[in-house]
Design an enzyme around this catalytic site. Structure first.
Site, short mmCIF file in Angstrom:
data_model
loop_
_atom_site.label_atom_id
_atom_site.label_comp_id
_atom_site.label_asym_id
_atom_site.label_seq_id
_atom_site.Cartn_x
_atom_site.Cartn_y
_atom_site.Cartn_z
N LYS A 268 0.85 -1.20 0.00
CA LYS A 268 0.00 0.00 0.00
C LYS A 268 0.88 1.25 0.00
O LYS A 268 1.69 1.44 0.90
CB LYS A 268 -0.92 -0.01 1.23
N ASP A 273 -2.61 10.10 3.83
CA ASP A 273 -4.01 9.72 3.99
C ASP A 273 -4.70 10.66 4.97
O ASP A 273 -4.60 10.50 6.18
CB ASP A 273 -4.09 8.27 4.51
N LYS A 280 -10.15 12.65 8.62
CA LYS A 280 -9.68 12.19 9.92
C LYS A 280 -9.62 13.36 10.91
O LYS A 280 -9.50 14.51 10.50
CB LYS A 280 -8.25 11.63 9.77
N ASP A 291 1.55 6.15 5.74
CA ASP A 291 0.58 5.22 5.15
C ASP A 291 1.11 4.56 3.88
O ASP A 291 0.39 3.82 3.21
CB ASP A 291 -0.75 5.95 4.90
N ASP A 350 -12.34 7.01 3.98
CA ASP A 350 -11.10 6.76 4.70
C ASP A 350 -10.69 5.29 4.61
O ASP A 350 -9.58 4.93 4.98
CB ASP A 350 -11.27 7.19 6.17
N GLU A 352 -9.60 3.69 2.16
CA GLU A 352 -9.11 3.85 0.80
C GLU A 352 -8.03 2.84 0.44
O GLU A 352 -7.84 2.54 -0.75
CB GLU A 352 -8.56 5.27 0.61
N ARG A 354 -7.86 -0.37 0.81
CA ARG A 354 -8.41 -1.55 0.13
C ARG A 354 -8.83 -1.22 -1.30
O ARG A 354 -8.85 -2.08 -2.16
CB ARG A 354 -9.56 -2.12 0.97
N1 BES Z 1 -4.31 4.25 6.96
C1 BES Z 1 -5.47 4.04 7.73
C2 BES Z 1 -5.25 3.03 8.84
C3 BES Z 1 -4.53 3.52 10.07
C4 BES Z 1 -5.07 4.47 10.89
C5 BES Z 1 -3.32 2.95 10.40
C6 BES Z 1 -4.39 4.89 12.01
C7 BES Z 1 -2.66 3.35 11.53
C8 BES Z 1 -3.18 4.32 12.34
C9 BES Z 1 -6.60 3.52 6.84
O1 BES Z 1 -6.62 4.02 5.56
C10 BES Z 1 -7.87 3.90 7.50
O2 BES Z 1 -8.14 5.06 7.60
N2 BES Z 1 -8.62 2.91 7.94
C11 BES Z 1 -9.84 3.14 8.64
C12 BES Z 1 -10.84 2.14 8.15
C13 BES Z 1 -12.25 2.45 8.59
C14 BES Z 1 -12.76 3.71 7.92
C15 BES Z 1 -13.14 1.28 8.23
C16 BES Z 1 -9.57 2.98 10.12
O3 BES Z 1 -8.80 2.11 10.52
O4 BES Z 1 -10.15 3.75 10.89
ZN ZN Z 2 -4.86 4.67 4.78
MN MN Z 3 -7.70 5.84 5.48
#
Ligand code: BES
Ligand code: ZN
Ligand code: MN
Length: 499
Positions: A268, A273, A280, A291, A350, A352, A354
């Site tokens: 990825k 992000d 966020k 990210d 968010d 994104e 996947r």
């Molecule tokens: N890059 C983030 C995951 C992340 C967040 C990793 C904080 C480490 C610390 C990912 O793109 C994301 O935002 N995932 C969301 C998914 C949710 C919207 C289903 C998450 O984990 O909150």
């Molecule tokens: Zn992300």
């Molecule tokens: Mn995200």
């Protein structure tokens, strides 16, 4: 840093600094006992004064030790003899690395690998020593105006092994360890670089540079127009909210037999992000420059494989994009068509990672891969589930699970298996598309993996959620370079170099 193996009479070794282990309570390690005897009991005498007890990671520098060839002796605590394990061993090594790098000596002879902690062998102890030394002297200063390199950096460490038989394994360990450490350093550099410099184009340039250094590596960059032709509607939908064009970076290394199926690593590469329209919270958002650490681990592992000239075919695939809010960005409820033809309702912009990964994973089919492993800082939920020590491993392939778990154990870069049962799949049901891009509040790391599983049916596949391990926060903030050690270990195993 340069590393070499030494054996023979320890008392005669000429070095600016000889590193010796001391166990609790003031018990000399075997090499320390040799020096103690040669010096007429000097070490025992010093220890009797009580300045060093043997607690793991505590150090004591001695000068003018009589009867030996080295200028200084650095005593380092290794804890209780019976409890010496990989963790305390690494801690002791790290303490000597930091001390020497900030001190006056630029070279040392280290005897700690000869202590062979519980569950390790001479190959493992020397390899860990090499990677720990390089890891500890690592410095990020690319974006500092005032660079403050150490006046006398540690540039050479020799390892002393008591038996000549151990030297062959130790030489191999240095070669492998140095390659892993180089890959880790590249992954850390890329991860630490800020989002305004480390853009998708920067990652593409990095790949091109890697390719121009190595004749067996062919690099191709797919532009947005190319991706559009391939129907990568999910990947492109994420990038639409960004002014930086997305890139699909392909690195094809041919070190193996012609026609041998490649191992494909997918990372990825979200260079920043912000969450998109589902933006966020502000706190710690800077950390979302990390990210792209999955991508960084692909670059690092590729670099290690190139340096070791592994006899395998290896492909690195990096979908790279930003995720930002914009008038043209994805909106909750939008439906996009992935390259596989499956439609996706984007309920949270968010989620994104996947979306860019699913198209990259479909693209992988054309390589007819032996295996595909993707690395992604995919979910905060994975960090909630496992904390910050292992990566989360997801696969329905039992054999592959065993192989990856073992590689993590071997490299000291562990993963922990999570379920990927069909029970979770229905959480992705959508009334308007073939699937939604998020599940319920619960088990978020698992539903994310379930989403990816729908794009990986044509080959053996595993997913590593590295959100908890790819970087550290707080005072130690910075990329770790993980899971380059795990991945390189896996490649070494597949190349038959670990027998
Ligand atoms: N890059 C983030 C995951 C992340 C967040 C990793 C904080 C480490 C610390 C990912 O793109 C994301 O935002 N995932 C969301 C998914 C949710 C919207 C289903 C998450 O984990 O909150
Ligand atoms: Zn992300
Ligand atoms: Mn995200």
């Amino acid at each position: 840093m340069e590393f070499n193996i030494k054996s023979g009479d320890l008392t005669k070794q000429k070095t600016p600094c000889l590193i010796l282990g001391v166990f609790e309570k003031r018990k000399l390690s075997e090499p320390a006992a040799i020096i103690d005897e040669a010096s007429g009991g000097h070490l025992s005498e010093v220890l009797r004064k009580g300045d060093l007890d043997g607690e793991t990671g505590r150090t004591l520098m001695l000068y003018d030790v009589p009867g030996i060839g080295s200028e200084r002796v650095l005593l380092v605590g290794c804890g209780k003899r019976k409890e010496l394990d990989r963790r305390s061993y690494r801690k002791a090594l790290a303490a000597t690395a930091t001390l020497l790098d900030n001190g006056r000596t630029t070279a040392a002879l280290c005897t700690l690998p000869d202590l062979v902690p519980e569950g390790m062998n001479p190959y493992r102890t020397v390899r860990d020593a090499v990677t720990t030394y390089v890891e500890k002297v690592y410095r990020y200063d690319r974006t500092k105006g005032e660079k403050k390199p150490p006046k006398f950096p540690l540039t050479r460490v020799d390892f002393w092994v008591s038996s000549k038989q151990g030297t062959k394994a130790a030489e191999q360990a240095i070669r492998h360890g140095a390659a892993i450490a180089g890959g880790v350093a590249l992954a850390r550099d890329l991860g630490n670089l800020p989002g305004n410099l480390c853009t998708p184009s920067y990652l593409a340039d990095t790949a091109v540079a890697l390719g121009s250094d190595h004749s067996k590596l062919q690099v191709k960059i797919l532009e947005e127009a190319d991706m559009d032709k391939l129907g990568m509607g999910a990947l492109l939908s994420v990038s639409r909210g960004s002014r930086q064009p997305a890139k699909l970076i392909l690195m094809e290394y041919r070190g193996g037999k012609e026609g041998a199926k490649p191992i494909v690593l997918v990372g990825k590469g979200l260079t920043f992000d912000a969450g998109g329209i589902s933006i966020k919270p502000a706190a710690d958002m800077d950390e979302m420059k990390f990210d792209m650490c999955g991508a960084a681990s692909v670059f690092g592992t590729m670099k290690a494989a190139l340096e070791l000239e592994l006899p395998i075919n290896l492909v690195g695939v990096v979908p790279a994009s930003e995720n930002l809010p914009d008038g043209d960005a994805n909106k909750p409820g939008d439906i996009v068509i992935s390259m596989s033809g499956q439609t996706i309702e984007i309920l949270n912009t968010d989620a994104e990672g996947r979306l860019i990964l699913c198209d990259a994973l479909t693209y992988c089919e054309r390589y007819d891969p032996a295996v595909v492993i993707d690395m992604a800082t995919l979910t905060g939920a994975c960090v909630v589930a496992l904390g910050k020590h292992p990566s989360g491993l997801f696969t329905q392939n039992e054999k592959l699970a065993g192989e990856i778990l073992a590689a993590g154990e071997g490299a000291g870069d562990r993963s922990w298996r999570m379920p990927l049962w069909d029970d979770y799949q229905e959480e992705l049901d959508s009334n308007f598309a073939d699937m939604a891009n998020i599940g319920s509040r619960w088990g978020g790391a698992i539903t994310a993996a379930c989403f990816l599983s729908r794009y990986t049916k044509k080959y053996p596949w595993a997913h590593l959620d590295i959100a908890g391990i790819a970087w550290l926060s707080g005072k130690e903030k910075g990329a770790t370079g993980r899971p380059v050690p795990l991945l390189t270990e896996l490649l070494l195993g597949r190349s038959g170099q670990l027998e």
